[in-house]
Write an enzyme that holds these catalytic residues in place. Structure first.
Site, PDB file in Angstrom:
ATOM      1  N   LYS A  23       2.777   1.757  -6.879  1.00 18.14           N
ATOM      2  CA  LYS A  23       1.545   2.450  -6.503  1.00 18.14           C
ATOM      3  C   LYS A  23       1.890   3.692  -5.682  1.00 18.14           C
ATOM      4  O   LYS A  23       2.572   3.591  -4.663  1.00 18.14           O
ATOM      5  CB  LYS A  23       0.639   1.524  -5.686  1.00 18.14           C
ATOM      6  CG  LYS A  23      -0.699   2.175  -5.365  1.00 18.14           C
ATOM      7  CD  LYS A  23      -1.676   1.178  -4.774  1.00 18.14           C
ATOM      8  CE  LYS A  23      -1.595   1.065  -3.272  1.00 18.14           C
ATOM      9  NZ  LYS A  23      -2.318   2.122  -2.550  1.00 18.14           N
ATOM     10  N   ASP A  52      -3.116   5.954  -7.009  1.00 18.23           N
ATOM     11  CA  ASP A  52      -4.278   5.482  -6.224  1.00 18.23           C
ATOM     12  C   ASP A  52      -4.812   6.625  -5.356  1.00 18.23           C
ATOM     13  O   ASP A  52      -4.591   6.658  -4.149  1.00 18.23           O
ATOM     14  CB  ASP A  52      -3.840   4.287  -5.363  1.00 18.23           C
ATOM     15  CG  ASP A  52      -5.003   3.654  -4.618  1.00 18.23           C
ATOM     16  OD1 ASP A  52      -6.170   3.859  -5.033  1.00 18.23           O
ATOM     17  OD2 ASP A  52      -4.747   2.961  -3.621  1.00 18.23           O
ATOM     18  N   LYS A  95      -8.198   7.511  -5.593  1.00 14.30           N
ATOM     19  CA  LYS A  95      -9.627   7.193  -5.401  1.00 14.30           C
ATOM     20  C   LYS A  95     -10.516   8.423  -5.574  1.00 14.30           C
ATOM     21  O   LYS A  95     -11.209   8.843  -4.657  1.00 14.30           O
ATOM     22  CB  LYS A  95      -9.854   6.556  -4.017  1.00 14.30           C
ATOM     23  CG  LYS A  95      -9.085   5.266  -3.808  1.00 14.30           C
ATOM     24  CD  LYS A  95      -9.474   4.571  -2.506  1.00 14.30           C
ATOM     25  CE  LYS A  95      -8.719   3.284  -2.296  1.00 14.30           C
ATOM     26  NZ  LYS A  95      -7.277   3.449  -2.023  1.00 14.30           N
ATOM     27  N   ASP A 105     -16.175  12.541  -6.976  1.00 11.64           N
ATOM     28  CA  ASP A 105     -16.670  13.917  -6.984  1.00 11.64           C
ATOM     29  C   ASP A 105     -17.683  14.017  -8.117  1.00 11.64           C
ATOM     30  O   ASP A 105     -18.055  12.990  -8.709  1.00 11.64           O
ATOM     31  CB  ASP A 105     -15.467  14.871  -7.187  1.00 11.64           C
ATOM     32  CG  ASP A 105     -15.693  16.234  -6.539  1.00 11.64           C
ATOM     33  OD1 ASP A 105     -16.796  16.795  -6.735  1.00 11.64           O
ATOM     34  OD2 ASP A 105     -14.777  16.740  -5.878  1.00 11.64           O
ATOM     35  N   THR A 159     -12.510  -2.218   2.066  1.00 10.80           N
ATOM     36  CA  THR A 159     -12.514  -3.423   2.908  1.00 10.80           C
ATOM     37  C   THR A 159     -12.623  -3.066   4.389  1.00 10.80           C
ATOM     38  O   THR A 159     -12.881  -3.934   5.217  1.00 10.80           O
ATOM     39  CB  THR A 159     -11.260  -4.271   2.661  1.00 10.80           C
ATOM     40  OG1 THR A 159     -10.140  -3.404   2.597  1.00 10.80           O
ATOM     41  CG2 THR A 159     -11.367  -5.046   1.373  1.00 10.80           C
ATOM     42  N   ARG A 173       3.876  -3.576   2.452  1.00  8.38           N
ATOM     43  CA  ARG A 173       4.836  -3.878   3.515  1.00  8.38           C
ATOM     44  C   ARG A 173       5.655  -5.148   3.324  1.00  8.38           C
ATOM     45  O   ARG A 173       6.837  -5.149   3.675  1.00  8.38           O
ATOM     46  CB  ARG A 173       4.106  -3.880   4.866  1.00  8.38           C
ATOM     47  CG  ARG A 173       3.722  -2.472   5.296  1.00  8.38           C
ATOM     48  CD  ARG A 173       2.640  -2.465   6.342  1.00  8.38           C
ATOM     49  NE  ARG A 173       1.347  -2.880   5.776  1.00  8.38           N
ATOM     50  CZ  ARG A 173       0.224  -2.954   6.456  1.00  8.38           C
ATOM     51  NH1 ARG A 173       0.214  -2.646   7.736  1.00  8.38           N
ATOM     52  NH2 ARG A 173      -0.893  -3.323   5.871  1.00  8.38           N
TER      53      ARG A 173
HETATM   54  O1  C5P Z   1       1.287  -3.071   3.039  1.00  6.23           O
HETATM   55  P1  C5P Z   1       0.165  -3.716   2.306  1.00  6.23           P
HETATM   56  O2  C5P Z   1       0.588  -4.827   1.381  1.00  6.23           O
HETATM   57  O3  C5P Z   1      -0.970  -4.098   3.202  1.00  6.23           O
HETATM   58  O4  C5P Z   1      -0.346  -2.536   1.348  1.00  6.23           O
HETATM   59  C1  C5P Z   1      -1.464  -2.691   0.547  1.00  6.23           C
HETATM   60  C2  C5P Z   1      -1.761  -1.425  -0.188  1.00  6.23           C
HETATM   61  O5  C5P Z   1      -3.027  -1.563  -0.817  1.00  6.23           O
HETATM   62  C3  C5P Z   1      -1.868  -0.186   0.693  1.00  6.23           C
HETATM   63  O6  C5P Z   1      -1.389   0.920  -0.090  1.00  6.23           O
HETATM   64  C4  C5P Z   1      -3.339  -0.066   0.971  1.00  6.23           C
HETATM   65  O7  C5P Z   1      -3.747   1.262   1.158  1.00  6.23           O
HETATM   66  C5  C5P Z   1      -3.948  -0.606  -0.300  1.00  6.23           C
HETATM   67  N1  C5P Z   1      -5.278  -1.203  -0.141  1.00  6.23           N
HETATM   68  C6  C5P Z   1      -5.564  -2.240   0.723  1.00  6.23           C
HETATM   69  N2  C5P Z   1      -6.808  -2.773   0.835  1.00  6.23           N
HETATM   70  C7  C5P Z   1      -7.777  -2.299   0.081  1.00  6.23           C
HETATM   71  C8  C5P Z   1      -7.525  -1.264  -0.808  1.00  6.23           C
HETATM   72  C9  C5P Z   1      -6.247  -0.735  -0.903  1.00  6.23           C
HETATM   73  O8  C5P Z   1      -4.687  -2.704   1.434  1.00  6.23           O
HETATM   74  N3  C5P Z   1      -8.973  -2.832   0.176  1.00  6.23           N
END
Ligand code: C5P
Length: 236
Positions: A32, A59, A61, A64, A123, A214
């Site tokens: 991603k 990603d 998003k 527009d 979220t 992460r």
């Molecule tokens: O590090 P982590 O596993 O939390 O990363 C999740 C990824 O998904 C990040 O790039 C974050 O921006 C994205 N994301 C999220 N929650 C959402 C939408 C996207 O964590 N509701």
């Protein structure tokens, strides 16, 4: 089984992203690229990852007017990405324009169209925050409403939180692809993600793809972390 892991390359430079891609490409289903990396490194980073034959989920998003979103989706399709995101709150015409641009541009290239994913409610927005921006102050109902709109507009997939999977699976066409962030392997301690699910539980509820940042990319050994998740998924 197809590898469902999409590793989120939430890093600030192309060098760091490419280092992760080299390590992880054999053990992840795709990568991603989000706003941070794309803004810092530009479309070249997408071409470089595609050049390694890895799938890309762009990603950004988009949200527009339909004409502008269609042009952005066409540009992303020409970059060769496999998935991209638009805000479902952009409305029916915008969603239809996005899907049509993906299909038409891909057809011109002789490629399958990228999956255009609708983002419903971020979220980070709770009921009170939704009320403040003039939406129904009930996140669950707002998610369902936008998910139905996206599906009716012809989108083939959605991004949703782990805790929305069950309800969306009950009320939407089963062919819809669900892409799920907020995934935490049982072994990883909490960070700012609060409503998480393990990879296994998310797939069992009906996820098609798992966005994992992460727990893989910030691990001391990213490749071993991804392999561990795959092993857990494969074990009986
Ligand atoms: O590090 P982590 O596993 O939390 O990363 C999740 C990824 O998904 C990040 O790039 C974050 O921006 C994205 N994301 C999220 N929650 C959402 C939408 C996207 O964590 N509701």
């Amino acid at each position: 089984m197809r590898n469902p892991i999409l590793a989120a390359l939430d890093v600030p430079t192309a060098d760091e992203a490419l280092r992760l891609v080299r390590q992880l490409a054999p053990v992840c289903g795709g990568f991603k690229v989000g706003s941070e990396l794309f803004t810092a490194a530009g479309p070249g980073i997408v071409r470089q990852i595609r050049g390694q034959n890895a799938a890309v989920f762009l990603d950004l998003k988009f949200h527009d007017i339909p004409h502008t979103v269609a042009r952005a989706v066409a540009a992303a399709t020409r970059l060769g990405v496999q998935m991209l995101t638009v805000h479902a709150g952009g409305g029916r015409s915008m969603l239809q324009a996005a899907e049509q641009a993906a299909r038409e541009t891909a057809a011109q290239m002789g490629q399958p169209p990228p999956l255009v994913l609708g983002v419903t409610v971020l979220t980070s927005l709770d009921d009170e925050a939704l009320g403040q921006i003039g939406c129904e102050p009930h996140a669950g109902r707002q998610v369902l409403r936008l998910a139905q709109l996206a599906s009716q507009a012809g989108l083939r997939g959605l991004v949703c939180s782990p805790h929305e999977i069950t309800e969306l699976r009950q009320s939407l066409p089963s062919a819809l692809q669900l892409v799920i962030p907020g995934i935490r392997p049982g072994t990883v301690a909490g960070d700012d993600q609060k409503r998480t699910l393990t990879p296994r539980a998310a797939l069992a509820r009906g996820a098609n793809w798992l966005v994992i940042g992460r727990p893989i990319c910030a691990a001391p050994n990213p490749r071993a972390a991804a392999e561990q998740i795959l092993n857990d998924l494969a074990s009986p």
